[in-house]
Design an enzyme around this catalytic site. Structure first.
Site, PDB file in Angstrom:
ATOM      1  N   GLU A 165      74.089   7.244  87.423  1.00 31.07           N
ATOM      2  CA  GLU A 165      72.692   7.670  87.606  1.00 31.07           C
ATOM      3  C   GLU A 165      72.538   9.173  87.820  1.00 31.07           C
ATOM      4  O   GLU A 165      71.926   9.611  88.794  1.00 31.07           O
ATOM      5  CB  GLU A 165      72.040   6.892  88.752  1.00 31.07           C
ATOM      6  CG  GLU A 165      71.918   5.427  88.445  1.00 31.07           C
ATOM      7  CD  GLU A 165      70.940   4.669  89.337  1.00 31.07           C
ATOM      8  OE1 GLU A 165      70.439   5.247  90.315  1.00 31.07           O
ATOM      9  OE2 GLU A 165      70.676   3.484  89.034  1.00 31.07           O
ATOM     10  N   GLU A 370      74.025  -2.108  85.955  1.00 32.27           N
ATOM     11  CA  GLU A 370      73.346  -2.598  87.171  1.00 32.27           C
ATOM     12  C   GLU A 370      72.018  -3.231  86.790  1.00 32.27           C
ATOM     13  O   GLU A 370      71.370  -2.776  85.848  1.00 32.27           O
ATOM     14  CB  GLU A 370      73.054  -1.464  88.174  1.00 32.27           C
ATOM     15  CG  GLU A 370      74.244  -0.949  88.923  1.00 32.27           C
ATOM     16  CD  GLU A 370      73.905   0.156  89.912  1.00 32.27           C
ATOM     17  OE1 GLU A 370      72.825   0.106  90.532  1.00 32.27           O
ATOM     18  OE2 GLU A 370      74.735   1.073  90.047  1.00 32.27           O
TER      19      GLU A 370
HETATM   20  C1  BG6 Z   1      71.137   2.060  91.876  1.00 32.46           C
HETATM   21  C2  BG6 Z   1      72.372   2.679  92.465  1.00 32.46           C
HETATM   22  O1  BG6 Z   1      70.190   3.049  91.732  1.00 32.46           O
HETATM   23  O2  BG6 Z   1      70.442   1.129  92.621  1.00 32.46           O
HETATM   24  C3  BG6 Z   1      73.056   1.818  93.533  1.00 32.46           C
HETATM   25  O3  BG6 Z   1      73.295   3.008  91.464  1.00 32.46           O
HETATM   26  C4  BG6 Z   1      71.999   1.201  94.413  1.00 32.46           C
HETATM   27  O4  BG6 Z   1      73.950   2.635  94.221  1.00 32.46           O
HETATM   28  C5  BG6 Z   1      71.109   0.315  93.555  1.00 32.46           C
HETATM   29  O5  BG6 Z   1      72.491   0.511  95.511  1.00 32.46           O
HETATM   30  C6  BG6 Z   1      70.040  -0.413  94.340  1.00 32.46           C
HETATM   31  O6  BG6 Z   1      69.279   0.503  95.063  1.00 32.46           O
HETATM   32  P1  BG6 Z   1      69.066   0.345  96.619  1.00 32.46           P
HETATM   33  O7  BG6 Z   1      68.335   1.581  97.021  1.00 32.46           O
HETATM   34  O8  BG6 Z   1      68.248  -0.880  96.793  1.00 32.46           O
HETATM   35  O9  BG6 Z   1      70.403   0.244  97.236  1.00 32.46           O
END
Ligand code: BG6
Length: 471
Positions: A165, A370
């Protein structure tokens, strides 16, 4: 497009899930690991620090065995730079190399392909003190670190991801605890885009080096890509959506894939006297380092409308959305979408639209690195976790991948966030994403025992049937 027949998922489709070092490992200062910027930041009020997390560092064997039980074909994890190089450069920590050797070998023991992210928001604190990505030397720091990874793990790791990201680091670095603005800086936008440029050059050089040192390995970027919708068919809204798409999404992939800056972003930076300085050789480095595939994180889409330059709008203190950018776009609501308990929009159809758009622009194989739903899961007295909301979320997104496959997109795999519960970037341990429940609370470490959620059994079946049974 409505298809008469759905194409099946490719035979070699990589089903799995993701984690990142600073959110899952814990042992933040153990066995010679140096602190990262995440270990020294002030964590958001009411959330845990990152010293234990899910204790994956000590329990990786059990965790990988559970992943194998689900049938994982791939495990995406990141390497902690400061575990390998406690000072960020210089002496290598043998214990760090040993730990990732064990993780990789454990994956291979179960025929799980390791998909390794080189950098996931955790700049070594020692390098942070030297200016982090604002320091031009950061390009060399990263390439030297990449070389150490290739030398030590390249015999077994065939799939690499560079920077997780990068677009979020650039757009909302403050929220991620990684923004570094040198004292006395007078043009913050220029500073941020100079850092972004260093990351782009570092990434390009690391990709070229990977191809040179590991000819049979594949490497790609891992931005967070969300298609931006116009709020209406008003032509000015369409332009606003193009602006936001360019600044949020395409800038990063245009440079990684084509080695050139996006023209809309470049013009916008010019207007703010914020174009990055190119050092000698940068243009060539950007052209030479090409990805073999694109990894991307997807959580939701965003919507925007015209911003006529009259109102004060800035990036929000929230990881996913921007409230706008003066003269470029202004965020708008999307009445067609629902939200998670944490207020994140849910848009499975937008997932397909995003996949189509990425593929039609870049024509490279895609892997989802993700995607997932954060929720307040509850452990019942009989050791169960009923998470039908997660199953529904994932099912709807997987259905859209199959539609995208049927649209003709070359999809390599799917790694939802996250394999097991871990600490969220800014909302603590109680915001859970995993298939595997970790028994701890925000501040009470409890037993740290692992439990299989209902989604664990469901995903196991999905993988067993190669996505043909999503019930
Ligand atoms: C992504 C990141 O943006 O979202 C992760 O790569 C992150 O590191 C995931 O944990 C979910 O976001 P959050 O803020 O709910 O942890």
């Amino acid at each position: 497009m409505q298809h008469k027949h759905l194409k099946p998922f490719p035979k070699e489709f990589l089903w799995g899930a993701s984690t990142s070092a600073y959110q899952v490992e814990g042992a933040s200062l153990e066995d010679g690991k140096g602190p990262s910027c995440q270990d020294v930041k002030s964590v958001p009020v009411g959330t845990t620090d990152l010293s234990v997390c899910a204790d994956h560092y000590h329990r990786y064997k059990e965790d990988i065995a559970l992943m194998a039980e689900m049938g994982f074909k791939v495990y995406r994890f990141s390497v902690s730079w400061s575990r390998i190089l406690p000072e960020g450069t210089g002496d290598v920590n043998p214990k760090g190399i040993e730990y990732y050797n064990h993780v990789i070998d454990e994956c291979l023991k179960y025929n799980i392909t390791p998909l390794v992210t080189m950098f996931h928001f955790d700049m070594p604190a020692a390098l942070d003190q030297r200016g982090s990505w604002s320091n031009r030397e950061s390009v060399d720091w990263f390439v030297d670190y990449a070389r150490i990874l290739y030398e030590n793990f390249g015999d077994r790791v065939k799939y690499w991801l560079t920077i997780n990201e990068q677009n979020m680091l650039t757009l909302v670095g403050k929220v991620l605890g990684s923004l570094h603005i040198p004292e006395g800086c007078t043009n913050e936008l220029k500073e941020i885009y100079q850092q972004n440029h260093h990351m782009l050059v570092a990434q390009a050089k690391a990709m070229a080096l990977c191809h040179e040192m590991l000819p049979d390995a594949k490497i790609g970027p891992a931005p967070n890509i969300s298609l931006i919708y116009p709020a209406s068919c008003k032509p000015e809204d369409i332009l606003a959506a193009q602006n936001y798409n360019a600044v949020r999404n395409w800038l990063y992939l245009d440079v990684s894939v084509y080695g050139r800056y996006n023209n809309l972003v470049w013009s916008w930076l010019e207007e703010h006297d914020a174009t990055p300085e190119f050092a000698e050789g940068d243009a060539e480095a950007l052209r030479m380092g090409r990805p073999d595939y694109i990894g991307f994180n997807y959580y939701n889409t965003a919507t925007c409308e015209e911003e006529d330059g009259t109102c004060e709008v800035t990036y929000a203190e929230n990881q996913q959305d921007a409230s706008g950018e003066k003269g470029m776009f202004r965020a708008a609501a999307n009445p067609y979408l629902t939200k998670t308990e944490f207020g994140w929009l849910i848009d499975p159809v937008g997932f397909r639209a995003t996949i189509r758009e990425i593929y039609s622009r870049y024509h490279l194989p895609l892997i989802v690195t993700e995607n997932g739903l954060g929720a307040y899961d509850k452990l019942t007295e009989d050791g169960r976790i009923h998470d039908p909301y997660r199953i529904e979320y994932l099912r709807k997104h997987i259905e859209q991948i199959q539609l995208a496959v049927t649209d003709g997109v070359d999809m390599m795999g799917y790694c939802p966030w996250s394999a097991l519960d871990l600490v969220s970037t800014h909302e603590g341990m109680v915001k859970r994403y995993g298939f595997i429940y970790v028994d701890r609370d925000e501040f009470d470490l409890k037993t740290l025992n692992r439990y299989r959620k209902d989604s664990f059994y469901w995903y196991k079946k999905v993988i067993e049937t190669n996505g043909s049974d999503l019930t």
